[in-house]
Structures are given as structure tokens and as C-alpha cells.
Design a protein around this motif. Structure first.
Motif, PDB file in Angstrom:
ATOM      1  N   TYR A 154       6.886   8.448   0.578  1.00  0.00           N
ATOM      2  CA  TYR A 154       5.739   7.733   1.133  1.00  0.00           C
ATOM      3  C   TYR A 154       6.172   6.461   1.847  1.00  0.00           C
ATOM      4  O   TYR A 154       5.540   6.058   2.830  1.00  0.00           O
ATOM      5  N   SER A 155       7.265   5.821   1.376  1.00  0.00           N
ATOM      6  CA  SER A 155       7.769   4.649   2.103  1.00  0.00           C
ATOM      7  C   SER A 155       8.276   5.058   3.479  1.00  0.00           C
ATOM      8  O   SER A 155       8.017   4.378   4.474  1.00  0.00           O
ATOM      9  N   PHE A 156       8.994   6.193   3.532  1.00  0.00           N
ATOM     10  CA  PHE A 156       9.482   6.676   4.830  1.00  0.00           C
ATOM     11  C   PHE A 156       8.302   6.988   5.751  1.00  0.00           C
ATOM     12  O   PHE A 156       8.313   6.627   6.936  1.00  0.00           O
ATOM     13  N   ILE A 157       7.286   7.668   5.175  1.00  0.00           N
ATOM     14  CA  ILE A 157       6.109   7.997   6.000  1.00  0.00           C
ATOM     15  C   ILE A 157       5.451   6.714   6.498  1.00  0.00           C
ATOM     16  O   ILE A 157       5.091   6.592   7.672  1.00  0.00           O
ATOM     17  N   GLY A 158       5.319   5.724   5.592  1.00  0.00           N
ATOM     18  CA  GLY A 158       4.686   4.468   5.977  1.00  0.00           C
ATOM     19  C   GLY A 158       5.437   3.788   7.107  1.00  0.00           C
ATOM     20  O   GLY A 158       4.839   3.343   8.089  1.00  0.00           O
ATOM     21  N   LEU A 159       6.777   3.708   6.980  1.00  0.00           N
ATOM     22  CA  LEU A 159       7.576   3.068   8.031  1.00  0.00           C
ATOM     23  C   LEU A 159       7.451   3.835   9.342  1.00  0.00           C
ATOM     24  O   LEU A 159       7.320   3.253  10.427  1.00  0.00           O
ATOM     25  N   LYS A 160       7.465   5.171   9.243  1.00  0.00           N
ATOM     26  CA  LYS A 160       7.412   5.993  10.455  1.00  0.00           C
ATOM     27  C   LYS A 160       6.075   5.834  11.157  1.00  0.00           C
ATOM     28  O   LYS A 160       6.016   5.634  12.378  1.00  0.00           O
ATOM     29  N   VAL A 161       4.976   5.904  10.361  1.00  0.00           N
ATOM     30  CA  VAL A 161       3.644   5.748  10.956  1.00  0.00           C
ATOM     31  C   VAL A 161       3.505   4.358  11.564  1.00  0.00           C
ATOM     32  O   VAL A 161       3.006   4.204  12.690  1.00  0.00           O
ATOM     33  N   GLY A 162       3.980   3.329  10.816  1.00  0.00           N
ATOM     34  CA  GLY A 162       3.900   1.972  11.347  1.00  0.00           C
ATOM     35  C   GLY A 162       4.655   1.842  12.653  1.00  0.00           C
ATOM     36  O   GLY A 162       4.169   1.256  13.623  1.00  0.00           O
ATOM     37  N   ALA A 163       5.870   2.426  12.701  1.00  0.00           N
ATOM     38  CA  ALA A 163       6.682   2.328  13.919  1.00  0.00           C
ATOM     39  C   ALA A 163       6.013   3.070  15.076  1.00  0.00           C
ATOM     40  O   ALA A 163       5.981   2.577  16.213  1.00  0.00           O
ATOM     41  N   GLU A 164       5.454   4.259  14.794  1.00  0.00           N
ATOM     42  CA  GLU A 164       4.834   5.040  15.871  1.00  0.00           C
ATOM     43  C   GLU A 164       3.609   4.334  16.436  1.00  0.00           C
ATOM     44  O   GLU A 164       3.435   4.237  17.659  1.00  0.00           O
ATOM     45  N   LEU A 165       2.747   3.827  15.521  1.00  0.00           N
ATOM     46  CA  LEU A 165       1.540   3.147  16.005  1.00  0.00           C
ATOM     47  C   LEU A 165       1.909   1.869  16.758  1.00  0.00           C
ATOM     48  O   LEU A 165       1.297   1.538  17.775  1.00  0.00           O
ATOM     49  N   SER A 166       2.935   1.142  16.260  1.00  0.00           N
ATOM     50  CA  SER A 166       3.378  -0.057  16.973  1.00  0.00           C
ATOM     51  C   SER A 166       3.902   0.301  18.352  1.00  0.00           C
ATOM     52  O   SER A 166       3.682  -0.423  19.329  1.00  0.00           O
ATOM     53  N   ASN A 167       4.574   1.458  18.424  1.00  0.00           N
ATOM     54  CA  ASN A 167       5.097   1.916  19.704  1.00  0.00           C
ATOM     55  C   ASN A 167       3.953   2.185  20.684  1.00  0.00           C
ATOM     56  O   ASN A 167       4.026   1.807  21.864  1.00  0.00           O
ATOM     57  N   ILE A 195       0.833  -1.206   0.000  1.00  0.00           N
ATOM     58  CA  ILE A 195       0.000   0.000   0.000  1.00  0.00           C
ATOM     59  C   ILE A 195       0.862   1.248   0.000  1.00  0.00           C
ATOM     60  O   ILE A 195       0.620   2.175  -0.758  1.00  0.00           O
ATOM     61  N   PHE A 196       1.934   1.278   0.849  1.00  0.00           N
ATOM     62  CA  PHE A 196       2.667   2.547   0.859  1.00  0.00           C
ATOM     63  C   PHE A 196       3.650   2.713  -0.294  1.00  0.00           C
ATOM     64  O   PHE A 196       3.949   3.833  -0.685  1.00  0.00           O
TER      65      PHE A 196
END
Lengths: 234, 117
Positions: free
Chosen positions: A208-221, A120-121
Motif C-alpha cells: 500500500y505504501s508503494f501504491i500510495g507513492l505511485k498514485v501520488g507521483a502520477e497525480l502530481s505528474n 493514510i497509506f
């Protein structure tokens, strides 16, 4: 009793305002001026099939940088609020054993969920989707891992590295726009490529890949912090 | 079509407001905020709707034709932002609820009267 009437009054007032807005609403026949510009020139200038992505990542990319910052702040505040002192940690929290079904199924499904999120990202400039939904999908995979194994703890080291690298990468790509193209977050650092291909639209897929990884990491956190908070003594 | 969407949005906003004002359970109040949020997002997207047009994703670069084919992309980009912020706010509220529950072992809003005069 009086409380109910006050609530009813507020609802009726809001309903009146909404009705007024609704009755004044007429469906559009043509695009507005800004939208018309984006529609006419968006594909040509940015090279992204998805005009919403062109707006979010390039035309209003600075806004998106702020948005990512807000998410980061939320994650930081949640970690701060849920912090447990070392002496309050319960050594062996009694946990219910996960059902065999959830345990086995999650091992099969979690990699697929991660793959869908990455898809998706990475394709954010071609299909409806992008960094934010992709990151949320990845975090849902982490949620499934936590649910299937209550002792699973989200590694802070991994989260911190992924988050820092993607955040710095996002800003660096933006700065490269100043140096090699028209301005901060300009996507024409790389060539625009063939319209509609995966590697097109300049640096949009990377941002968008960076944003995706960052959002994923933040929500996982956030999920990890909430899960860890259950270890606190009452 | 746009009338159905916008009236649904307003109805959801009212429903969410009712939930925020009348519910006693903290989790249900948070859910009220979420429903309110969804309603606002639906209203914003439906304002950008143009009759008979498709989603703002293009197949070919054609400046003159593109403007006649797609709905307004700007509200959709704004809603994308709003959804993410809404998610952050919801997560924060739920964590506060968790903390409050730790404090008093209750989710009823009536048991939190420390700041009430």
C-alpha cells in the motif's frame, strides 16, 4: 425545442429504469456468500483489520495492479496530449503574484498534508484509507505548491524515479508471493504479526505504501503537466 | 437508511445525465459526468449495506462474530476501484477540454462543429 423534448424523454426513460431498480431493492438482512467468506476468514487469513483492504490488496490484488496501470496510462496520455514543442514555449509567461497569505500558509500546510497522506497509506490495513486516498492527499499538497508558486515545476526526474521504483517494488513483492507463499501477491511472505499493529498483515503495508507513492507521483505528474501547458503560446 | 442512500444515488445519476445532455459549457458537461459517477458509487455502496451493521473494520479475530457485525465489503472494494478510474477519466476529459479551448478559444460545445454532418 425538439432537443428539449428528446432530453426529457431520455431522462424519463432512465428515471423509469431507476425507479424499477429502486422499487425492487430490499435492504439486506445478512451478508452474501462471498462477503460472508471474507468476513469469516479475511482477518484470519490476511491479518488486516480493514477487510476492504484485505480484498483490494490481497484477494483481488491483481485487479489493483491493473488499476494502477490504468492511472499510469492516464498520466502518460495526458503528458502526451499536453506536450508542447520547444519553439512554442513562452519564455516569460506573465503571472499574477500570489497573495502573501497563500504563500506563507502553504509553506506551513504542505508538509502537514504530505504527512497526513503518508499516514493514510501506511495505515491502510488498519483504518479506512489506503494507497489511493493517501496518494490523492499527497497530490493535493503538490497542487497547493503549484497554486502558491506558479513557477513551481514538478521535477520529472523525481517523479520518474518514485514511480518506477514503486511500480517495480509492487510487482517484485507480488513475485515474492509466488516464491515464498501461496501465489502472486500473497501477503504471507512476512509473518502476519499481531493483529491490529502497524507491522502486521504481511506485506500489505509495503504494497500500500508503494501504491500510495505511485498514485501520488502520477497525480502530481498530471498536475505538473497541466500547469506546464500554460506556458504555450497562443 | 439504505433507501435514503440509494434514492440519493439514483437522483444524482439523473442529475448528472441531465447535465451531460443539456449543458453547453464543456466544463459543466465534465461536471455532469462526475456527478453521474458519484451517483453510481453511492448506489453501489448502498446495495452492500446490511441493516444495523458497521463498517468492515474488525477489532479482534473472531470468525463467527465478524460475519454478524459488518456490512458487505465487496461493493466497497469495487467502488474504491471505480473512484480511481473515475478520477482518471475526469482528468483526461478536462485535459481534452483544455486542448479544445486552445483551439477555438471557446468552451461552448456549439462552436465545435468540425465533425458534425
Amino acid at each position: 425545442m425538439i432537443k428539449k423534448w428528446i432530453i426529457l424523454g431520455i431522462l424519463a426513460g432512465m428515471g423509469l429504469i431507476f425507479f424499477d431498480l429502486f422499487s425492487a431493492f430490499r435492504g439486506n438482512e445478512t451478508l452474501g456468500k462471498t462477503a460472508d467468506y471474507y468476513a469469516r476468514h479475511g482477518a484470519e487469513e490476511v491479518g488486516a483489520s480493514n477487510i476492504v483492504t484485505a480484498i483490494v490488496v490481497t484477494y483481488r490484488g491483481f485487479d489493483t495492479l491493473g488499476e494502477v496501470t490504468i492511472l499510469f496510462l492516464t498520466a502518460a496520455i495526458i503528458s502526451f496530449v499536453l506536450k508542447i514543442r520547444q519553439e512554442d514555449i513562452l519564455p516569460n509567461r506573465p503571472i499574477r503574484i500570489t497573495s502573501e497569505l497563500l504563500d506563507s500558509a502553504s509553506q506551513v500546510i504542505v508538509p502537514v498534508i504530505f504527512m497526513v497522506g503518508i499516514y493514510i497509506f501506511v495505515n491502510g490495513h488498519l483504518t479506512p484509507g489506503g494507497g489511493f486516498p493517501g496518494g490523492a492527499v499527497i497530490a493535493s499538497g503538490v497542487l497547493l505548491m503549484i497554486l502558491s508558486n506558479p513557477n513551481f515545476s514538478v521535477s520529472h526526474k523525481v517523479i520518474a524515479w518514485v514511480e518506477s521504483i514503486s511500480g517495480v517494488g509492487f510487482v517484485l513483492l507480488g513475485v515474492m508471493g509466488i516464491l515464498f507463499a501461496g501465489g502472486f501477491l500473497d501477503n504471507r511472505v512476512l509473518g502476519l504479526g499481531d493483529f491490529g499493529k502497524l507491522f502486521s498483515a504481511g506485506i500489505i503495508p509495503f504494497i500500500y505504501s508503494f501504491i500510495g507513492l505511485k498514485v501520488g507521483a502520477e497525480l502530481s505528474n498530471i498536475l505538473g503537466a497541466i500547469s506546464h501547458a500554460q506556458n504555450e503560446k497562443n | 437508511m439504505e433507501y435514503i442512500a440509494i434514492s440519493t444515488g439514483f437522483a444524482l445519476m439523473l442529475l448528472g445525465l441531465w447535465g451531460i445532455l443539456s449543458q453547453k459549457n464543456l466544463i459543466k458537461i465534465v461536471l455532469g459526468f462526475t456527478i453521474f459517477d458519484t451517483g453510481i458509487n453511492i448506489v453501489m455502496v448502498s446495495i452492500g449495506y446490511v441493516k444495523g451493521k458497521a463498517a468492515p473494520i474488525l477489532d479482534v479475530i473472531n470468525a463467527s462474530e465478524a460475519a454478524n457485525k459488518i456490512v458487505d465489503p465487496v461493493p466497497q472494494a469495487l467502488v474504491l476501484t471505480a473512484i480511481v478510474i473515475g478520477l482518471g477519466v475526469t482528468a483526461l476529459m478536462l485535459v481534452y477540454v483544455l486542448k479544445l479551448h486552445r483551439e477555438k478559444n471557446s468552451l461552448d460545445i456549439n462552436s465545435f462543429k468540425d465533425l458534425k454532418w
